[in-house]
Design a protein around this motif. Structure first.
Motif, PDB file in Angstrom:
ATOM      1  N   ASP A 411       0.760  -0.959   0.156  1.00  0.00           N
ATOM      2  CA  ASP A 411       0.209  -0.024  -0.293  1.00  0.00           C
ATOM      3  C   ASP A 411       1.666   0.588  -0.263  1.00  0.00           C
ATOM      4  O   ASP A 411       1.308   1.256   0.788  1.00  0.00           O
ATOM      5  CB  ASP A 411      -0.743   0.124   1.100  1.00  0.00           C
ATOM      6  N   VAL A 412       1.355   1.510  -0.878  1.00  0.00           N
ATOM      7  CA  VAL A 412       1.908   2.841  -0.939  1.00  0.00           C
ATOM      8  C   VAL A 412       1.391   4.097  -1.242  1.00  0.00           C
ATOM      9  O   VAL A 412       0.413   4.553  -1.646  1.00  0.00           O
ATOM     10  CB  VAL A 412       2.901   2.738  -2.746  1.00  0.00           C
ATOM     11  N   TYR A 413       1.738   5.176  -0.170  1.00  0.00           N
ATOM     12  CA  TYR A 413       1.439   6.675   0.006  1.00  0.00           C
ATOM     13  C   TYR A 413       2.023   7.294  -0.740  1.00  0.00           C
ATOM     14  O   TYR A 413       3.410   7.402  -0.442  1.00  0.00           O
ATOM     15  CB  TYR A 413       0.852   6.836   1.475  1.00  0.00           C
ATOM     16  N   LEU A 414       1.099   8.067  -1.070  1.00  0.00           N
ATOM     17  CA  LEU A 414       2.148   9.564  -2.415  1.00  0.00           C
ATOM     18  C   LEU A 414       1.155  10.693  -1.262  1.00  0.00           C
ATOM     19  O   LEU A 414       0.457  10.916  -1.009  1.00  0.00           O
ATOM     20  CB  LEU A 414       2.305   9.508  -3.418  1.00  0.00           C
ATOM     21  N   PHE A 415       2.204  11.931  -1.137  1.00  0.00           N
ATOM     22  CA  PHE A 415       1.760  12.870  -0.438  1.00  0.00           C
ATOM     23  C   PHE A 415       1.439  14.112  -1.330  1.00  0.00           C
ATOM     24  O   PHE A 415       1.380  13.615  -3.144  1.00  0.00           O
ATOM     25  CB  PHE A 415       2.931  13.600  -0.397  1.00  0.00           C
ATOM     26  N   GLU A 461      -3.871  13.128  -3.181  1.00  0.00           N
ATOM     27  CA  GLU A 461      -4.658  13.256  -2.117  1.00  0.00           C
ATOM     28  C   GLU A 461      -3.649  11.540  -1.575  1.00  0.00           C
ATOM     29  O   GLU A 461      -4.720  10.383  -2.381  1.00  0.00           O
ATOM     30  CB  GLU A 461      -5.324  13.413  -0.845  1.00  0.00           C
ATOM     31  N   GLY A 462      -2.946  10.739  -1.495  1.00  0.00           N
ATOM     32  CA  GLY A 462      -2.246  10.041  -1.200  1.00  0.00           C
ATOM     33  C   GLY A 462      -2.177   8.552  -2.436  1.00  0.00           C
ATOM     34  O   GLY A 462      -1.792   7.890  -2.494  1.00  0.00           O
ATOM     35  N   GLY A 463      -1.573   9.348  -3.714  1.00  0.00           N
ATOM     36  CA  GLY A 463      -1.536   9.230  -4.841  1.00  0.00           C
ATOM     37  C   GLY A 463      -3.503   8.925  -5.894  1.00  0.00           C
ATOM     38  O   GLY A 463      -2.793   7.699  -6.398  1.00  0.00           O
ATOM     39  N   ALA A 464      -4.039   9.753  -5.365  1.00  0.00           N
ATOM     40  CA  ALA A 464      -5.868   8.701  -5.596  1.00  0.00           C
ATOM     41  C   ALA A 464      -5.362   8.791  -7.262  1.00  0.00           C
ATOM     42  O   ALA A 464      -5.946   8.455  -7.816  1.00  0.00           O
ATOM     43  CB  ALA A 464      -6.603   9.700  -4.740  1.00  0.00           C
ATOM     44  N   LEU A 465      -4.807   9.525  -8.028  1.00  0.00           N
ATOM     45  CA  LEU A 465      -4.504   9.760  -8.965  1.00  0.00           C
ATOM     46  C   LEU A 465      -4.450   8.954  -9.967  1.00  0.00           C
ATOM     47  O   LEU A 465      -4.072   9.134 -11.340  1.00  0.00           O
ATOM     48  CB  LEU A 465      -4.089  11.527 -10.083  1.00  0.00           C
ATOM     49  N   LEU A 466      -3.320   8.144  -9.321  1.00  0.00           N
ATOM     50  CA  LEU A 466      -2.396   7.368 -10.323  1.00  0.00           C
ATOM     51  C   LEU A 466      -3.171   5.822  -9.409  1.00  0.00           C
ATOM     52  O   LEU A 466      -3.293   5.615  -9.116  1.00  0.00           O
ATOM     53  CB  LEU A 466      -1.114   7.240 -10.158  1.00  0.00           C
ATOM     54  N   GLU A 470       0.945   2.553 -10.543  1.00  0.00           N
ATOM     55  CA  GLU A 470       1.880   3.913 -11.154  1.00  0.00           C
ATOM     56  C   GLU A 470       2.161   4.555  -9.846  1.00  0.00           C
ATOM     57  O   GLU A 470       3.254   4.844  -9.716  1.00  0.00           O
ATOM     58  CB  GLU A 470       1.193   5.044 -11.936  1.00  0.00           C
ATOM     59  N   ARG A 471       2.121   4.366  -8.079  1.00  0.00           N
ATOM     60  CA  ARG A 471       2.285   3.890  -7.542  1.00  0.00           C
ATOM     61  C   ARG A 471       3.512   3.587  -7.290  1.00  0.00           C
ATOM     62  O   ARG A 471       4.329   3.840  -6.497  1.00  0.00           O
ATOM     63  CB  ARG A 471       1.277   4.236  -6.627  1.00  0.00           C
ATOM     64  N   GLN A 472       3.011   2.346  -7.102  1.00  0.00           N
ATOM     65  CA  GLN A 472       4.365   1.072  -7.381  1.00  0.00           C
ATOM     66  C   GLN A 472       5.829   2.009  -7.492  1.00  0.00           C
ATOM     67  O   GLN A 472       6.665   1.658  -7.010  1.00  0.00           O
ATOM     68  CB  GLN A 472       4.575   0.096  -7.577  1.00  0.00           C
ATOM     69  N   ARG A 473       5.315   2.061  -9.015  1.00  0.00           N
ATOM     70  CA  ARG A 473       6.517   2.573  -9.966  1.00  0.00           C
ATOM     71  C   ARG A 473       7.561   4.198  -9.437  1.00  0.00           C
ATOM     72  O   ARG A 473       9.223   3.891  -8.684  1.00  0.00           O
ATOM     73  CB  ARG A 473       6.650   2.822 -11.601  1.00  0.00           C
TER      74      ARG A 473
END
Length: 568
Positions: A411-415, A461-466, A470-473
């Motif tokens: 579970d990748v979290y992006l800002f 928020e959280g990388g929801a647009l990917l 893509e978030r894993q990359r």
């Protein structure tokens, strides 16, 4: 409350608050003393020579001007200190939360912290700017006026002094009653917040079941409980306000009767009676405002108490003299770890030589992810030791430990920011060439090329647009850019489609090259390339060895491998 405020702020921020409190107290005393000059003014005006009131009026004007100046500077100090401490409080809270063990963050606390970090901190720190000055004035100014009354006429001053403990008792009783109601309301509010979050997270399930138009019963019940608790709070506050009003009016009436009796008996002049009654009336205003101010202060105090509880939660201890490892091998020595009453790991011992790859497999709940979390010191072990380069991770500083570890989780979290900003979190001072190289190695460049915004694309928020792949990359590129010697991988491809899984695996291979790696996986594609594999179940190591060796044994790992082949 001021004592708790000082404790919450800590030593670094306590000194400016103490100065502000001292200035506000001096202002309240100056206000009370300025009213003392009303006695000679009224005595002269009602006497045979009214002209003698002029010097006293001038003195009264000077005293009021001095009070006004003190009030200006004390209020200005309150606002400045409040704004400064608000910023400092966010830094202190954020720094403390970052040091608490991950196990502290259960579902209930996440909702509490989200409310506390938002309106909770604002409400608590608003005390300094908006409530502290009137709160101090409401207590200090009437006491100063009572002292003035004692100086001019001891009988009426003593009568007013008798009322002080009565007013204090009512305030304490009212405060405790409302505080208990406030605590229940706050608890119900946190529960309602959690239910709202749960309702939002449950939308896919509710919609899949065709229940989008139904009311969510748990949320409705929680909101009804919140409404009942809020009603009880209002009733508690109302009873305290009524009791305070009646007491203040009764004291004023008693002073009026006593003043008339003394005046008729010749023990005091009419001017003195009138002056004392004016002083009594002036002290009534701040006392009556205590009901309103007290309610706001109690609300802020409740938030302060919650802040204090969080800040007093013990973080993982830091060593006084941190040690540094000389290598990057890993070791678990007789590690036991319990979560609540459940023993997750029981006397587990294993080692990973520097530069080698260890794969951890097993059924869900076997404790695989816990191994990674103990390596990163998200928790401390209950028994045994986890070592990095021969050094117990508890003997290393958190910064030194984190510098040596890169994480890639399922579970990748992006800002909420751009792709480039999220990649640069791995090493903020990296140059553009290193960032681009990491993106290429992680196959993130393919994603960037097809996005209209390229590197400047906002991930949400959280990388929801990917997508998940893509978030894993992005996560792998971030880990590559960090270039840490130890890599921890946790189920990184378990929810990816075949195309993204292939791309992510290529990125992972780049990431693992030349590093000490511990990987947890259900899919076996990466596992077979590990130097060593351990099969974990029921808190212990059931089997360990190389891939081919474990297949020849035809034990638990072989059965696990065969099931994975059949399922794929």
């Amino acid at each position: 409350m001021i004592r708790m405020l000082l404790r919450v702020l800590g030593d670094e921020y306590a000194r400016p608050l103490r100065r502000t409190v001292a200035l506000m107290t001096a202002t309240a005393v100056a206000e009370g003393l300025s009213y003392a000059l009303l006695v000679p003014v009224l005595r002269a005006l009602f006497g045979s020579t009214p002209g003698e009131a002029v010097p006293w009026l001038v003195a009264f004007g000077v005293a009021v001007a001095l009070y006004a100046a003190l009030r200006y500077f004390s209020d200005l100090s309150g606002f400045r200190v409040g704004i400064s401490l608000l910023r400092g409080m966010y830094h202190r809270l954020g720094g403390h939360l970052a040091r608490l063990p991950i196990g502290w963050y259960d579902a209930r606390r996440v909702g509490q912290v989200s409310v506390l970090a938002g309106e909770g901190v604002l409400q608590a720190m608003s005390v300094i700017a908006h409530l502290l000055s009137p709160f101090i004035a409401a207590g200090v100014t009437p006491l100063t006026i009572v002292a003035v009354m004692l100086a001019f006429n001891w009988q009426m001053g003593l009568a007013a002094l008798v009322a002080v403990p009565v007013v204090a008792a009512i305030q304490v009783w009212s405060g405790r009653s409302v505080a208990a109601a406030d605590a229940r309301t706050a608890e119900r509010g946190h529960e309602a917040t959690g239910r709202v979050i749960e309702y939002l997270q449950a939308q896919p399930v509710l919609r899949a079941g065709g229940r989008t138009h139904e009311r969510f019963r748990l949320l409705d019940d929680s909101l009804r409980e919140l409404q009942r608790a809020a009603r009880r709070t209002v009733l508690s506050a109302l009873s305290g306000a009524v009791a305070m009003t009646l007491t203040v009016q009764a004291v004023f009436t008693a002073l009026l009767v006593l003043g008339a009796y003394l005046a008729l008996g010749g023990g005091i002049g009419v001017a003195e009676v009138l002056a004392v009654l004016v002083l009594a009336a002036r002290s009534a205003d701040p006392l009556l405002s205590l009901s309103d101010i007290g309610g706001k202060v109690r609300g802020a105090r409740a938030e302060l108490a919650r802040l204090d509880a969080v800040l007093r939660t013990e973080p993982l201890p830091e060593p006084r003299e941190p040690a540094l490892p000389g290598s990057h091998d890993l070791e678990f020595e007789s590690v036991t770890f319990r979560h609540g009453e459940r023993t997750v790991l029981d006397e587990v011992s294993l080692s990973v030589p520097q530069g080698q790859r260890l794969a951890v497999v097993g059924p869900s709940g076997a404790g695989k992810s816990t191994l990674l979390q103990l390596l990163a010191r998200f928790y401390d072990v209950d028994a045994g030791a986890v070592r990095l380069g021969g050094v117990d991770v508890r003997a290393m500083s958190s910064e030194a430990l984190m510098e040596r570890i890169s994480f890639v989780f399922q579970d990748v979290y992006l800002f909420d920011g751009t792709i480039e900003e999220n990649v640069r979190l791995g090493r903020p001072d990296a140059d553009d060439a290193d960032v681009r190289a990491a993106a290429t190695a992680a196959r993130l460049d393919e994603v960037i090329e097809r996005l209209p915004g390229g590197w400047a694309t906002n991930v949400g928020e959280g990388g929801a647009l990917l997508s998940g792949g893509e978030r894993q990359r992005v996560s792998i590129a971030r880990a590559l850019l960090k270039d840490a010697p130890i890599v921890l991988l946790d189920e990184v491809t378990s929810a990816l489609d075949p195309v993204n899984e292939a791309a992510v695996h290529q990125g992972i291979e780049h990431l693992m090259a030349g590093r000490t790696v511990v990987m947890v996986a259900h899919r076996m594609r990466t596992v077979r390339r590990a130097d060593r594999i351990v099969f974990l179940d029921d808190g212990g190591i059931v089997e360990e060895g190389g891939h081919d060796e474990l297949l020849r044994r035809d034990g638990r790992y072989a059965a696990f491998w065969n099931v994975s082949l059949n399922s794929s």
